[in-house]
Design an enzyme around this catalytic site. Sequence first.
Site, PDB file in Angstrom:
ATOM      1  N   CYS A   1     -40.305 -28.237  19.254  1.00 46.00           N
ATOM      2  CA  CYS A   1     -38.930 -28.510  19.679  1.00 46.00           C
ATOM      3  C   CYS A   1     -38.636 -30.009  19.551  1.00 46.00           C
ATOM      4  CB  CYS A   1     -38.690 -27.978  21.090  1.00 46.00           C
ATOM      5  SG  CYS A   1     -36.942 -27.850  21.521  1.00 46.00           S
TER       6      CYS A   1
ATOM      7  N   HIS B   1     -40.319 -22.422  20.897  1.00 47.79           N
ATOM      8  CA  HIS B   1     -41.407 -22.688  21.848  1.00 47.79           C
ATOM      9  C   HIS B   1     -42.480 -21.602  21.739  1.00 47.79           C
ATOM     10  CE1 HIS B   1     -39.814 -26.093  24.212  1.00 47.79           C
ATOM     11  NE2 HIS B   1     -38.642 -25.620  23.816  1.00 47.79           N
TER      12      HIS B   1
ATOM     13  N   GLU C   1     -45.328 -21.635  23.109  1.00 48.17           N
ATOM     14  CA  GLU C   1     -46.154 -21.601  24.315  1.00 48.17           C
ATOM     15  C   GLU C   1     -45.660 -20.604  25.355  1.00 48.17           C
ATOM     16  OE1 GLU C   1     -43.387 -25.223  25.006  1.00 48.17           O
ATOM     17  OE2 GLU C   1     -44.094 -23.963  23.355  1.00 48.17           O
TER      18      GLU C   1
ATOM     19  N   SER D   1     -57.602 -22.362  53.234  1.00 52.36           N
ATOM     20  CA  SER D   1     -56.537 -21.497  53.740  1.00 52.36           C
ATOM     21  C   SER D   1     -56.920 -20.031  53.676  1.00 52.36           C
ATOM     22  CB  SER D   1     -55.262 -21.711  52.915  1.00 52.36           C
ATOM     23  OG  SER D   1     -55.421 -21.176  51.607  1.00 52.36           O
TER      24      SER D   1
ATOM     25  N   GLY E   1     -56.824 -18.497  50.762  1.00 50.05           N
ATOM     26  CA  GLY E   1     -56.295 -18.075  49.478  1.00 50.05           C
ATOM     27  C   GLY E   1     -57.308 -18.323  48.374  1.00 50.05           C
ATOM     28  N   VAL E   2     -57.018 -17.821  47.194  1.00 54.41           N
ATOM     29  CA  VAL E   2     -57.940 -17.962  46.068  1.00 54.41           C
ATOM     30  C   VAL E   2     -58.147 -19.430  45.719  1.00 54.41           C
ATOM     31  CG1 VAL E   2     -58.335 -17.395  43.643  1.00 54.41           C
ATOM     32  CG2 VAL E   2     -57.321 -15.689  45.172  1.00 54.41           C
TER      33      VAL E   2
END
EC number: 6.3.5.2
Length: 520
Positions: free
Chosen positions: A86, A176, A178, A230, A232-233
């Site tokens: 781009c 794009h 990606e 936490s 979380g993962v």
Amino acid sequence: MSTTAYPDTILIIDFGSQVTQLIARRVREANVYCEIVPFQSADEAFKRLQPKGVILSGSPHSTTDIGSPRAPQAIFDAGIPVLGICYGEQTMCAQLGGNVESGHDREFGRAFLDVQEDSPLFAGIWAKGTRHQVWMSHGDRVTSLPDGFTIIGTSPNAPYAVIADEKRKYYGVQFHPEVVHTPDGAKLLQNFVHRIVGVKPGWTMGAYREQAVEAIRKQVGSGKVICALSGGVDSSVAALLAHEAVGDQLTCILVDHGLMRKDEAQQVVEMFREHYNLPLILVDASDRFIGALEGESDPEKKRKTIGRLFIEVFEEEARKLGGADFLVQGTLYPDVIESVSFTGGPSVTIKSHHNVGGLPERMKMQLVEPLRELFKDEVRLLGKELGLPDSFIGRHPFPGPGLAIRCPGGVTREKLEILREADAIYLDEIRKAGLYDAIWQAFAVLLPVQTVGVMGDGRTYEFVCALRAVTSVDGMTADFYHYDMNFLGNAATRIINEVRGINRVVYDVTSKPPGTIEWE
């Protein structure tokens, strides 16, 4: 991160696109190491990394503006392959003697590319004379080519949609590759790094693990470390990496801020103490957090307040431990890119994240962020590499600010309890329907709106609960999950019947963009 173990590096120069990090994700999917650097420091990075190839990102800027970002001339003098995406295509053309103009018909969204010539860039995916879907997002366009370039692909509003100087191995694409909306884009980027640059696949999560452990040891030395766990993962993988790196120098701290999901704090404590033998301190700071958030409706102030209190609590706990020098956080690429450009480039701030936007300027501990360069799916792969069970790795993302940002408007204990129960029922229904693993993220939101309802023979005036579920690959773009209506009906009925305080349930059908996954 050190790149000494990865001589075959791709350098990605960031001109400020919101999706620059997706370029890195696609390159890593090809098992090739890459680094993103802002255009302002690209000269230094080019000398330091000595990359085998360079990718130039998109940008919100116009190549025709005075002072717009440019690629270092050194990359064009080095004789290595370059791919411009781009804006990257446009600045490459402008810098090498071509022409770029504004004011033509713009292309935003889905477009169709006509392949004019065969090329190594298209090998195995596109053939001359075929048409393929791509994703465009541009206002400027190339109008004349530098010497040595030819047109190898066109679209209705981009006659120079793909250009190539095959001899020098310079390529430019106006679309794009990606983003997932260009179906063959990942393969095209793989062709660039493998076929054109000639880099062999050798970068894996196993290699990243070794690199991250080495980097943590180098940064921390003999210092004491605490980890913001936490459950979380992200924070769990960060904790396991840090523990592998520094062992008993690490103490994990789980702050129960009163904003977690139902029974979550106890589940986390049991898992990490009993299964991983990590030193873990549980701090009940719910009164402190909820008191500070009471009546606060501004989402940015909520995030900043939560971030500030987290650090205050960690510093206090560190003092109880005799002092700590470092704080481990599970910050990811998308966390940082949505707060402010990770690379220092000119990308636009969308919202702050508690991990990065709420940190006091005079924090007394240094941050250790071993996952800062990774996407969510990479973190899950790294978690598997570290031995975390699939059932844990596959958990849906949960924001650090917790239920506070799923409770628009003022936060109170009563509203949090209502939301916590509704969320638990919703997730239970998803699991019973066998849909949990098909959904990237699902959660309930308690709206600051009350509506009239009828229950039995009585009138009710209670809150509205919104249900959210999205599919995504990396959290940067997302689509709402297309439930069967019977499922939604069953979930809504359970929530209304079992949760006092809710008399209406709605479903959020907003994609990202234009919305974000979380409501705040």
